[in-house]
Design a protein around this motif. Structure first.
Motif, mmCIF file in Angstrom:
data_model
loop_
_atom_site.group_PDB
_atom_site.id
_atom_site.type_symbol
_atom_site.label_atom_id
_atom_site.label_comp_id
_atom_site.label_asym_id
_atom_site.label_seq_id
_atom_site.Cartn_x
_atom_site.Cartn_y
_atom_site.Cartn_z
ATOM 1 N N UNK A 93 -3.634 -9.065 -7.894
ATOM 2 C CA UNK A 93 -4.009 -8.006 -8.845
ATOM 3 C C UNK A 93 -4.599 -8.615 -10.123
ATOM 4 N N UNK A 94 -3.937 -9.614 -10.671
ATOM 5 C CA UNK A 94 -4.409 -10.230 -11.915
ATOM 6 C C UNK A 94 -5.797 -10.842 -11.734
ATOM 7 N N UNK A 95 -5.993 -11.570 -10.647
ATOM 8 C CA UNK A 95 -7.275 -12.245 -10.440
ATOM 9 C C UNK A 95 -8.389 -11.283 -10.064
ATOM 10 N N UNK A 96 -8.097 -10.313 -9.198
ATOM 11 C CA UNK A 96 -9.140 -9.385 -8.764
ATOM 12 C C UNK A 96 -9.530 -8.385 -9.847
ATOM 13 N N UNK A 97 -8.598 -7.989 -10.686
ATOM 14 C CA UNK A 97 -8.929 -6.999 -11.721
ATOM 15 C C UNK A 97 -9.598 -7.633 -12.931
ATOM 16 N N UNK A 100 -13.144 -6.780 -13.715
ATOM 17 C CA UNK A 100 -13.472 -5.631 -12.872
ATOM 18 C C UNK A 100 -12.894 -4.368 -13.465
ATOM 19 N N UNK A 101 -12.389 -3.492 -12.615
ATOM 20 C CA UNK A 101 -11.816 -2.238 -13.076
ATOM 21 C C UNK A 101 -10.630 -1.839 -12.226
ATOM 22 N N UNK A 102 -9.671 -1.193 -12.863
ATOM 23 C CA UNK A 102 -8.472 -0.739 -12.163
ATOM 24 C C UNK A 102 -8.648 0.733 -11.802
ATOM 25 N N UNK A 103 -8.588 1.045 -10.516
ATOM 26 C CA UNK A 103 -8.702 2.426 -10.040
ATOM 27 C C UNK A 103 -7.332 3.091 -9.986
ATOM 28 N N UNK A 104 -6.316 2.343 -9.554
ATOM 29 C CA UNK A 104 -4.916 2.775 -9.575
ATOM 30 C C UNK A 104 -4.106 1.612 -10.099
ATOM 31 N N UNK A 105 -3.432 1.782 -11.234
ATOM 32 C CA UNK A 105 -2.659 0.679 -11.808
ATOM 33 C C UNK A 105 -1.555 0.218 -10.864
ATOM 34 N N UNK A 106 -1.167 -1.026 -11.023
ATOM 35 C CA UNK A 106 -0.079 -1.580 -10.239
ATOM 36 C C UNK A 106 1.185 -0.771 -10.497
ATOM 37 N N UNK A 125 -14.204 -3.299 -3.738
ATOM 38 C CA UNK A 125 -12.963 -2.552 -3.941
ATOM 39 C C UNK A 125 -11.854 -3.115 -3.063
ATOM 40 N N UNK A 126 -10.656 -3.264 -3.671
ATOM 41 C CA UNK A 126 -9.491 -3.843 -2.992
ATOM 42 C C UNK A 126 -8.288 -2.934 -3.183
ATOM 43 N N UNK A 127 -7.589 -2.638 -2.093
ATOM 44 C CA UNK A 127 -6.297 -1.971 -2.162
ATOM 45 C C UNK A 127 -5.233 -3.030 -1.858
ATOM 46 N N UNK A 128 -4.348 -3.243 -2.816
ATOM 47 C CA UNK A 128 -3.317 -4.270 -2.700
ATOM 48 C C UNK A 128 -1.979 -3.581 -2.490
ATOM 49 N N UNK A 129 -1.304 -3.908 -1.418
ATOM 50 C CA UNK A 129 -0.108 -3.192 -1.014
ATOM 51 C C UNK A 129 1.030 -4.157 -0.718
ATOM 52 N N UNK A 130 2.234 -3.762 -1.136
ATOM 53 C CA UNK A 130 3.447 -4.468 -0.750
ATOM 54 C C UNK A 130 4.259 -3.478 0.077
ATOM 55 N N UNK A 131 4.249 -3.632 1.408
ATOM 56 C CA UNK A 131 4.985 -2.683 2.256
ATOM 57 C C UNK A 131 6.486 -2.737 1.979
ATOM 58 N N UNK A 132 7.157 -1.635 2.284
ATOM 59 C CA UNK A 132 8.616 -1.641 2.211
ATOM 60 C C UNK A 132 9.136 -2.691 3.185
ATOM 61 N N UNK A 133 10.221 -3.360 2.811
ATOM 62 C CA UNK A 133 10.815 -4.406 3.675
ATOM 63 C C UNK A 133 11.422 -3.809 4.913
#
Length: 133
Positions: A93-97, A100-106, A125-133
């Motif tokens: 998130x830090x490197x890609x944004x 650039x621009x944030x469409x949905x904040x972390x 455009x990148x969607x960065x996701x952390x799935x539920x464990x």
């Protein structure tokens, strides 16, 4: 029937810079092959005629378009990344944004442990996701 489908990214003079940046983000990534325009060819000498690269083991291709066009990348198509840890997501998130621009904040939106949507400085455009464990 198609034997393979590959995501193809078209840049305007920044392909090599973008690809070098992208392969630095995720393990299992590499710039596999790069062919550049030579003297007298359609594209500007030294720009990317065709490149193949992998991100986390998935193949992509890219070019620097020799033709100027009035369109760029759109968030309607994005690269969706399932991260393995919150640290990986935060770093991406830090490197890609940056620049650039944030469409949905972390944040936590209910459908995963953490999520963010960004456009990088190249317009991808990148969607960065952390799935539920």
């Amino acid at each position: 029937m198609a034997s393979q489908v590959t995501t193809f990214l078209m840049f305007q003079g920044k392909a090599e810079e973008a690809l070098t940046f992208y392969v630095s983000l995720f393990p299992g990534s590499a710039l596999e092959r790069i062919e550049r325009y030579g003297p007298g060819e359609m594209g500007a000498e030294g720009t990317v005629k065709l490149a193949s690269f992998t991100l986390a083991g998935r193949e992509y291709r890219a070019i620097d378009s020799p033709v100027k066009h009035a369109f760029g990348f759109t968030p309607a198509i994005s690269l969706f990344v399932d991260c393995e840890s919150r640290e990986e997501l935060d770093a991406a998130f830090a490197r890609l944004s940056e620049g650039g621009g944030v469409l949905m904040p972390l944040g936590e939106y209910g459908f995963s442990a953490a999520f963010a949507w960004v456009n990088d400085r190249f317009g991808v455009s990148w969607q960065l996701n952390l799935p539920f464990a």
